[in-house]
Write an enzyme that holds these catalytic residues in place. Structure first.
Site, PDB file in Angstrom:
ATOM      1  CG  LEU A  75      32.737  42.885  35.855  1.00 56.81           C
ATOM      2  CD1 LEU A  75      32.057  44.181  35.440  1.00 56.81           C
ATOM      3  CD2 LEU A  75      33.974  42.639  34.988  1.00 56.81           C
ATOM      4  CG  ASP A  76      32.440  38.462  36.095  1.00 56.61           C
ATOM      5  OD1 ASP A  76      32.100  39.085  35.077  1.00 56.61           O
ATOM      6  OD2 ASP A  76      33.570  37.978  36.248  1.00 56.61           O
ATOM      7  NE  ARG A 124      40.499  32.798  32.755  1.00 54.09           N
ATOM      8  CZ  ARG A 124      41.066  33.563  31.834  1.00 54.09           C
ATOM      9  NH1 ARG A 124      41.882  33.019  30.942  1.00 54.09           N
ATOM     10  NH2 ARG A 124      40.832  34.857  31.778  1.00 54.09           N
ATOM     11  CB  SER A 156      36.738  42.323  38.783  1.00 51.72           C
ATOM     12  OG  SER A 156      36.503  41.145  38.058  1.00 51.72           O
ATOM     13  CE  LYS A 178      45.017  35.839  34.782  1.00 52.11           C
ATOM     14  NZ  LYS A 178      45.787  34.653  34.418  1.00 52.11           N
ATOM     15  CG  ASN A 179      38.104  37.810  30.191  1.00 54.93           C
ATOM     16  OD1 ASN A 179      38.852  37.925  29.231  1.00 54.93           O
ATOM     17  ND2 ASN A 179      37.847  36.637  30.752  1.00 54.93           N
ATOM     18  CE  LYS A 224      36.905  39.873  44.154  1.00 50.53           C
ATOM     19  NZ  LYS A 224      35.729  40.180  43.304  1.00 50.53           N
ATOM     20  CD  GLU A 226      32.548  40.060  45.625  1.00 54.59           C
ATOM     21  OE1 GLU A 226      31.785  39.188  45.177  1.00 54.59           O
ATOM     22  OE2 GLU A 226      33.664  40.260  45.140  1.00 54.59           O
TER      23      GLU A 226
END
Ligand code: B16
Ligand code: MG
Length: 213
Positions: free
Chosen positions: A9-10, A48, A113, A116-117, A144, A168
């Site tokens: 995702l990010d 995180r 991903s 958590k968001n 990961k 990725e």
């Protein structure tokens, strides 16, 4: 042979990797440490908790468990402030065309991903319904570069790992794909993402016809 696609995702779908950097940079500054872009590369794809541990080691600082938990919450609050105005236009270049191609070719698609968001961000950019399976930090035990995120996604799609292609932007994520016996497309520089079989600037550069080979 049919291929399934697993997207990070990010940094792959949207530029939230930059928002993570800004929030970590702000926290690191409180520890008297200036987070560099080079060290931020090592945080990409990292959970995180592990990210905060890494920053504390760079800053040569230790926290009580209570302060550690409080700083995780503060970092996330700053991150959420940055993403709250995101909408469908805030995807990276080439993303809409990539999703149209995936849909028209009926390619099974999963999210993998470490965030958590993830569900919230996907909802904001209007892509939550584009996935056949979504795996985020809430569903896995090992982040990961452990392959669990991508192996869980492959399992949910009903595909063997060898038939999954992972996109990725992080070194940890490319390592996770390889550890899971999957091929990785690196979104970023070859020097940052060793092990990926090709490197692209964004999803829009992907040649879908190459899946036939
Ligand atoms: P959160 P990805 C990862 O998402 C980010 O790359 C990484 O920078 C972040 O620390 C991690 O998610 C956890 O995110 O704090 O939102 O739970 O790239 O795997 O989609
Ligand atoms: Mg990423």
């Amino acid at each position: 042979m049919m291929t399934a696609i697993i997207l990070d995702l990010d940094g792959v779908i949207c530029d939230t990797a930059h928002f993570h950097f800004l929030a970590w940079e702000r926290l690191a500054a409180e520890y008297g440490y200036a987070l560099t872009q080079e060290n931020n590369e090592k945080l990409k794809g990292v959970s995180r908790v592990d990210s905060l541990k890494f920053i504390l080691s760079l800053a040569n600082k230790s926290l009580s468990e209570a302060d550690f938990q409080a700083d995780l919450i503060r970092k996330n609050e700053w991150y959420l402030e940055l993403v709250q105005h995101m909408g469908p236009k805030d995807v990276l270049p080439g993303v809409p065309a990539f999703f149209e191609e995936v849909a028209s070719r009926r390619i099974p698609l999963a999210l993998g991903s470490a965030s958590k968001n993830a569900n919230m961000v996907l909802t904001r950019v209007g892509l939550i319904d584009a996935f056949d399976a979504i795996v985020d930090a809430g569903q896995i035990t090992h982040g990961k570069p452990h392959p669990e995120t991508f192996l869980t996604a492959a399992d949910m799609l009903g595909f063997p790992p060898s038939q999954c292609l992972v996109f990725e932007d992080s070194a940890a994520g490319v390592q996770a794909a390889l550890a899971g016996n999957m091929k990785a497309v690196g979104i970023g520089l070859q020097s940052d993402l060793p092990g990926a079989y090709i490197h692209l600037n964004n999803l829009g550069e992907f040649d879908f016809d190459s899946l036939e080979n």
